[in-house]
Design a protein around this motif. Sequence first.
Motif, PDB file in Angstrom:
ATOM      1  N   GLU A   1       0.832  -1.200   0.000  1.00 44.68           N
ATOM      2  CA  GLU A   1       0.000   0.000   0.000  1.00 44.68           C
ATOM      3  C   GLU A   1       0.876   1.263   0.000  1.00 44.68           C
ATOM      4  N   ALA A   2       1.923   1.252   0.820  1.00 42.52           N
ATOM      5  CA  ALA A   2       2.813   2.408   0.886  1.00 42.52           C
ATOM      6  C   ALA A   2       3.536   2.636  -0.434  1.00 42.52           C
ATOM      7  N   MET A   3       3.878   1.573  -1.131  1.00 43.69           N
ATOM      8  CA  MET A   3       4.577   1.685  -2.412  1.00 43.69           C
ATOM      9  C   MET A   3       3.655   2.149  -3.532  1.00 43.69           C
ATOM     10  N   LEU A   4       2.347   1.940  -3.363  1.00 43.45           N
ATOM     11  CA  LEU A   4       1.385   2.315  -4.399  1.00 43.45           C
ATOM     12  C   LEU A   4       0.733   3.673  -4.149  1.00 43.45           C
ATOM     13  N   ALA A   5       0.396   3.955  -2.897  1.00 43.34           N
ATOM     14  CA  ALA A   5      -0.366   5.160  -2.582  1.00 43.34           C
ATOM     15  C   ALA A   5       0.457   6.420  -2.852  1.00 43.34           C
ATOM     16  N   ASP A   6      -0.130   7.339  -3.600  1.00 49.74           N
ATOM     17  CA  ASP A   6       0.475   8.646  -3.868  1.00 49.74           C
ATOM     18  C   ASP A   6       1.801   8.572  -4.622  1.00 49.74           C
ATOM     19  N   HIS A   7       2.129   7.413  -5.190  1.00 51.11           N
ATOM     20  CA  HIS A   7       3.348   7.335  -5.994  1.00 51.11           C
ATOM     21  C   HIS A   7       3.059   7.918  -7.374  1.00 51.11           C
ATOM     22  N   PRO A   8       3.957   8.699  -7.911  1.00 52.35           N
ATOM     23  CA  PRO A   8       3.659   9.333  -9.205  1.00 52.35           C
ATOM     24  C   PRO A   8       3.455   8.354 -10.353  1.00 52.35           C
ATOM     25  N   SER A   9       3.981   7.139 -10.240  1.00 57.61           N
ATOM     26  CA  SER A   9       3.811   6.158 -11.317  1.00 57.61           C
ATOM     27  C   SER A   9       2.520   5.361 -11.192  1.00 57.61           C
ATOM     28  N   THR A  10       1.895   5.387 -10.021  1.00 59.21           N
ATOM     29  CA  THR A  10       0.644   4.660  -9.841  1.00 59.21           C
ATOM     30  C   THR A  10      -0.475   5.399 -10.562  1.00 59.21           C
ATOM     31  N   GLY A  11      -1.195   4.658 -11.395  1.00 59.67           N
ATOM     32  CA  GLY A  11      -2.317   5.247 -12.098  1.00 59.67           C
ATOM     33  C   GLY A  11      -3.579   4.471 -11.801  1.00 59.67           C
ATOM     34  N   ARG A  12      -4.317   4.164 -12.826  1.00 57.02           N
ATOM     35  CA  ARG A  12      -5.496   3.315 -12.648  1.00 57.02           C
ATOM     36  C   ARG A  12      -5.073   1.943 -12.153  1.00 57.02           C
ATOM     37  N   PHE A  13      -3.881   1.530 -12.568  1.00 54.73           N
ATOM     38  CA  PHE A  13      -3.329   0.236 -12.171  1.00 54.73           C
ATOM     39  C   PHE A  13      -2.036   0.458 -11.391  1.00 54.73           C
ATOM     40  N   CYS A  14      -1.328  -0.608 -11.092  1.00 56.55           N
ATOM     41  CA  CYS A  14      -0.125  -0.492 -10.263  1.00 56.55           C
ATOM     42  C   CYS A  14       0.919   0.424 -10.886  1.00 56.55           C
ATOM     43  N   GLU A  15       1.033   0.370 -12.194  1.00 57.47           N
ATOM     44  CA  GLU A  15       1.986   1.202 -12.931  1.00 57.47           C
ATOM     45  C   GLU A  15       1.258   1.817 -14.114  1.00 57.47           C
ATOM     46  N   GLY A  16       0.885   3.068 -13.970  1.00 57.96           N
ATOM     47  CA  GLY A  16       0.207   3.750 -15.062  1.00 57.96           C
ATOM     48  C   GLY A  16      -1.226   3.296 -15.260  1.00 57.96           C
ATOM     49  N   ASP A  17      -1.695   3.426 -16.482  1.00 59.82           N
ATOM     50  CA  ASP A  17      -3.103   3.184 -16.788  1.00 59.82           C
ATOM     51  C   ASP A  17      -3.338   1.947 -17.639  1.00 59.82           C
ATOM     52  N   LEU A  18      -2.349   1.070 -17.691  1.00 58.70           N
ATOM     53  CA  LEU A  18      -2.503  -0.219 -18.347  1.00 58.70           C
ATOM     54  C   LEU A  18      -2.070  -1.316 -17.370  1.00 58.70           C
ATOM     55  N   PRO A  19      -2.752  -2.461 -17.361  1.00 59.05           N
ATOM     56  CA  PRO A  19      -2.364  -3.528 -16.447  1.00 59.05           C
ATOM     57  C   PRO A  19      -1.007  -4.104 -16.812  1.00 59.05           C
ATOM     58  N   THR A  20      -0.256  -4.467 -15.794  1.00 59.16           N
ATOM     59  CA  THR A  20       1.080  -5.013 -15.972  1.00 59.16           C
ATOM     60  C   THR A  20       1.224  -6.302 -15.174  1.00 59.16           C
ATOM     61  N   LEU A  21       2.433  -6.821 -15.199  1.00 59.57           N
ATOM     62  CA  LEU A  21       2.785  -8.000 -14.407  1.00 59.57           C
ATOM     63  C   LEU A  21       2.421  -7.816 -12.939  1.00 59.57           C
ATOM     64  N   ALA A  22       2.583  -6.586 -12.436  1.00 60.48           N
ATOM     65  CA  ALA A  22       2.270  -6.330 -11.027  1.00 60.48           C
ATOM     66  C   ALA A  22       0.799  -6.562 -10.722  1.00 60.48           C
ATOM     67  N   ASP A  23      -0.073  -6.161 -11.630  1.00 62.06           N
ATOM     68  CA  ASP A  23      -1.512  -6.368 -11.426  1.00 62.06           C
ATOM     69  C   ASP A  23      -1.873  -7.857 -11.505  1.00 62.06           C
ATOM     70  N   CYS A  24      -1.170  -8.586 -12.384  1.00 61.54           N
ATOM     71  CA  CYS A  24      -1.378 -10.037 -12.463  1.00 61.54           C
ATOM     72  C   CYS A  24      -1.082 -10.707 -11.128  1.00 61.54           C
ATOM     73  N   CYS A  25      -0.130 -10.162 -10.381  1.00 59.99           N
ATOM     74  CA  CYS A  25       0.230 -10.725  -9.080  1.00 59.99           C
ATOM     75  C   CYS A  25      -0.662 -10.195  -7.965  1.00 59.99           C
ATOM     76  N   LEU A  26      -1.040  -8.934  -8.058  1.00 64.66           N
ATOM     77  CA  LEU A  26      -1.812  -8.315  -6.977  1.00 64.66           C
ATOM     78  C   LEU A  26      -3.198  -8.923  -6.814  1.00 64.66           C
ATOM     79  N   VAL A  27      -3.929  -9.068  -7.919  1.00 59.18           N
ATOM     80  CA  VAL A  27      -5.335  -9.489  -7.831  1.00 59.18           C
ATOM     81  C   VAL A  27      -5.503 -10.852  -7.161  1.00 59.18           C
ATOM     82  N   PRO A  28      -4.722 -11.877  -7.521  1.00 58.32           N
ATOM     83  CA  PRO A  28      -4.876 -13.154  -6.820  1.00 58.32           C
ATOM     84  C   PRO A  28      -4.542 -13.077  -5.328  1.00 58.32           C
ATOM     85  N   GLN A  29      -3.592 -12.207  -4.965  1.00 55.83           N
ATOM     86  CA  GLN A  29      -3.261 -12.104  -3.549  1.00 55.83           C
ATOM     87  C   GLN A  29      -4.366 -11.420  -2.764  1.00 55.83           C
ATOM     88  N   VAL A  30      -5.070 -10.478  -3.387  1.00 56.59           N
ATOM     89  CA  VAL A  30      -6.227  -9.878  -2.721  1.00 56.59           C
ATOM     90  C   VAL A  30      -7.331 -10.923  -2.550  1.00 56.59           C
TER      91      VAL A  30
END
Length: 223
Positions: A148-177
């Motif tokens: 949460e600390a790495m994502l919240a208010d980070h300039p690279s965080t957009g709609r998804f973990c990195e910007g506005d397109l899903p990436t490898l990070a989102d593939c990992c995040l959703v199953p862990q949630v």
Amino acid sequence: MAEQLRLYSYWRSSAAYRVRIGLNLKGLAYDTVPVHLLREGGEQHTPAFREANPQGLVPVLQHGDRLMRQSVAILEYLDETWPQPPLLPSSARDRQRVRALSQLVACDIHPLNNLRVLRFFDRSWHVPQPERDNWVLHWIEEGFTALEAMLADHPSTGRFCEGDLPTLADCCLVPQVYNARRFGVDLAKYPTIVRIEQACLALPAFDAARPERQPDAPEEVAA
């Protein structure tokens, strides 16, 4: 004709869930080969499956005659073989961030609450269920606090973990949630994580990868 893709998977495996998302994002057709991790001690321990993966873990992706293991390595293989749409950003700095977020989940959170760890606690050390539950909650919450600390208010965080397109990070995040909900984690403490998860699940590629939508999901879950 492209070589056939087969995914050896279990409906509730978060590692297999990651790969399903990646395959769907790439628009790749694949056959699911169910490996039941609980039936008769776990089909992942059979000699036949151990030939596919000596670790006795899912997922395994078969592409033609080649067998591939380890979910994050599989996702990077998919990205290198089918570059569009990309799972990793174009710049080295942004790729590093995506990999760091992915590895926080795949290397630091997930292994500590994986089935084989909890089985070892139960069968070898006879750890009572409440203590096992506390173990899982502790490590998910510690990992999610950092994430949460790495994502919240980070300039690279957009709609998804990195910007506005899903990436490898989102593939990992959703199953862990998904796992966090299974174990009763209070997700109100992680608003950025939940916001990104909901943005992901609104996409057909993520929605189709949900555990309850898999062919080997129990009827009562699929319903």
